[in-house]
Design a protein around this motif. Structure first.
Motif, mmCIF file in Angstrom:
data_model
loop_
_atom_site.group_PDB
_atom_site.id
_atom_site.type_symbol
_atom_site.label_atom_id
_atom_site.label_comp_id
_atom_site.label_asym_id
_atom_site.label_seq_id
_atom_site.Cartn_x
_atom_site.Cartn_y
_atom_site.Cartn_z
ATOM 1 N N SER A 146 54.475 37.875 32.430
ATOM 2 C CA SER A 146 54.154 36.447 32.501
ATOM 3 C C SER A 146 54.451 35.873 33.880
ATOM 4 N N SER A 147 55.455 36.438 34.557
ATOM 5 C CA SER A 147 55.784 35.985 35.913
ATOM 6 C C SER A 147 54.733 36.439 36.919
ATOM 7 N N ALA A 148 54.178 37.633 36.708
ATOM 8 C CA ALA A 148 53.224 38.200 37.667
ATOM 9 C C ALA A 148 51.807 37.659 37.482
ATOM 10 N N ARG A 149 51.450 37.285 36.279
ATOM 11 C CA ARG A 149 50.078 36.883 35.967
ATOM 12 C C ARG A 149 49.565 35.696 36.788
ATOM 13 N N PRO A 150 50.305 34.574 36.846
ATOM 14 C CA PRO A 150 49.755 33.400 37.554
ATOM 15 C C PRO A 150 49.424 33.686 39.014
ATOM 16 N N TYR A 151 50.308 34.420 39.707
ATOM 17 C CA TYR A 151 50.075 34.737 41.120
ATOM 18 C C TYR A 151 48.837 35.615 41.273
ATOM 19 N N ILE A 168 45.365 34.477 43.156
ATOM 20 C CA ILE A 168 44.907 35.147 44.382
ATOM 21 C C ILE A 168 43.557 35.829 44.151
ATOM 22 N N SER A 169 43.276 36.241 42.908
ATOM 23 C CA SER A 169 41.957 36.805 42.586
ATOM 24 C C SER A 169 40.869 35.745 42.744
ATOM 25 N N LYS A 170 41.146 34.547 42.230
ATOM 26 C CA LYS A 170 40.177 33.441 42.370
ATOM 27 C C LYS A 170 39.995 33.073 43.847
ATOM 28 N N THR A 197 38.087 47.458 35.167
ATOM 29 C CA THR A 197 37.607 46.363 36.006
ATOM 30 C C THR A 197 37.459 46.815 37.454
ATOM 31 N N LYS A 198 36.498 46.221 38.157
ATOM 32 C CA LYS A 198 36.251 46.589 39.549
ATOM 33 C C LYS A 198 37.269 45.904 40.456
ATOM 34 N N LEU A 199 37.964 46.721 41.242
ATOM 35 C CA LEU A 199 38.950 46.199 42.191
ATOM 36 C C LEU A 199 38.318 45.986 43.560
ATOM 37 N N SER A 229 45.383 42.506 51.506
ATOM 38 C CA SER A 229 46.489 43.410 51.166
ATOM 39 C C SER A 229 47.322 42.843 50.017
ATOM 40 N N LYS A 230 47.613 41.552 50.084
ATOM 41 C CA LYS A 230 48.386 40.902 49.013
ATOM 42 C C LYS A 230 47.595 40.894 47.703
ATOM 43 N N TYR A 231 46.287 40.714 47.812
ATOM 44 C CA TYR A 231 45.430 40.710 46.627
ATOM 45 C C TYR A 231 45.493 42.060 45.912
ATOM 46 N N ILE A 232 45.316 43.157 46.660
ATOM 47 C CA ILE A 232 45.352 44.499 46.075
ATOM 48 C C ILE A 232 46.702 44.749 45.417
ATOM 49 N N ASP A 233 47.784 44.468 46.147
ATOM 50 C CA ASP A 233 49.136 44.720 45.633
ATOM 51 C C ASP A 233 49.402 43.952 44.346
ATOM 52 N N SER A 234 49.065 42.665 44.349
ATOM 53 C CA SER A 234 49.406 41.816 43.200
ATOM 54 C C SER A 234 48.581 42.169 41.965
ATOM 55 N N VAL A 235 47.297 42.473 42.153
ATOM 56 C CA VAL A 235 46.431 42.791 41.006
ATOM 57 C C VAL A 235 46.842 44.117 40.367
ATOM 58 N N VAL A 236 47.110 45.125 41.189
ATOM 59 C CA VAL A 236 47.520 46.436 40.648
ATOM 60 C C VAL A 236 48.898 46.324 39.994
ATOM 61 N N TYR A 237 49.820 45.606 40.643
ATOM 62 C CA TYR A 237 51.168 45.460 40.096
ATOM 63 C C TYR A 237 51.137 44.728 38.755
ATOM 64 N N LYS A 238 50.292 43.696 38.667
ATOM 65 C CA LYS A 238 50.155 42.966 37.400
ATOM 66 C C LYS A 238 49.617 43.887 36.308
#
Length: 253
Positions: A23-28, A32-34, A164-166, A196-205
């Motif tokens: 739940s903490s990781a999802r909003p970020y 950043i995806s949007k 999903t396509k990254l 770079s932040k986008y890739i990291d955050s989406v994969v980590y989530k």
């Protein structure tokens, strides 16, 4: 029954913790995806990760659990992936999780990198090492698309296998808005770090969601096993009492 009951309690406790992390990781990650989809509308040529290619050489980042006893969580995910692999004829894999590693070693596939036993709180460094071959291959032109394969957490009873396509990052067709983002100092100088932040955050989530799914599935599976064990115990008790009563009746006769 005692073992499965204890495992159910442990999974329940871990699920609550993993839900909080997710739940903490999802909003970020969602925000950043949007943002990146919005950036793609105006700055597609600024970074290779926005580049669309005609051929379809694909690599899959597959996220699974490290341990079993969690129902059909991994099996359903792998079945969905195998269908896609058969259609695309692409079997390049970056495996996160012991079950994914074992599965693709057994059935075959071009495993570029693998990481297992990352724990309930995986480190960013461990995940970066696994996805690096996929990202490097995309930049070098070896792959044209990078897909993320994981279980999406819906609720305790529902885990949704997701592909999903990254990459490449694509703009989402939507109604034009009269607002935009202001970049300081300018878009060109920050796009690289933003990507770079986008890739990291989406994969980590995705990794955290898969962990939450694993604990939820294990809790449900162990509850079912505990209930089944109790049913067997009740049946055996009934059989025992019947046999005992028969012996007593025979002796009396």
């Amino acid at each position: 029954k005692k073992i499965t009951s204890a495992m159910q309690l442990v999974a329940s406790s871990k699920m609550a913790k993993s839900q909080r992390s997710m739940s903490s990781a999802r909003p970020y990650a969602d925000t950043i995806s949007k943002l990146m989809q919005k950036v793609a509308e105006s700055y597609e040529g600024l970074h290779p990760f926005f580049e669309k290619r005609s051929s379809k050489k694909t690599v899959y980042i597959v996220i699974s659990s490290d341990r079993g006893l969690c129902g059909g969580l991994n099996v359903v995910l792998f079945k969905n992936l195998i269908k896609v692999i058969k259609e695309t004829k692409q079997e390049n894999i970056c495996a996160i999780g012991n079950k994914a590693k074992q599965f693709f070693r057994r059935i075959g596939g071009n495993v570029l990198a693998e990481a297992t036993h990352l724990g309930d709180h995986p480190s960013k460094k461990s995940i970066d090492q696994v996805i690096k071959p996929a990202l490097d291959g995309f930049l070098a032109g070896e792959f044209d698309e990078v897909h993320l394969v994981y279980n999406k957490y819906v609720n305790v009873m529902t885990q949704e296998p997701t592909i999903t396509k990254l990459l490449p990052i694509e703009k989402v067709s939507q109604a034009k808005t009269n607002w935009g983002y202001i970049y300081e100092p300018d878009a060109e100088s920050i796009i690289d770090k933003l990507v770079s932040k986008y890739i990291d955050s989406v994969v980590y989530k995705a990794v955290l969601e898969n962990i939450a799914c694993e604990q939820a599935a294990r809790m449900i599976a162990m509850k079912s096993a505990t209930d089944n064990a109790q049913t067997v115990i009740d049946e055996l008790n009934l059989a025992y009492n019947k046999a005992r009563q028969t012996v007593i009746t025979t002796e009396l006769s």
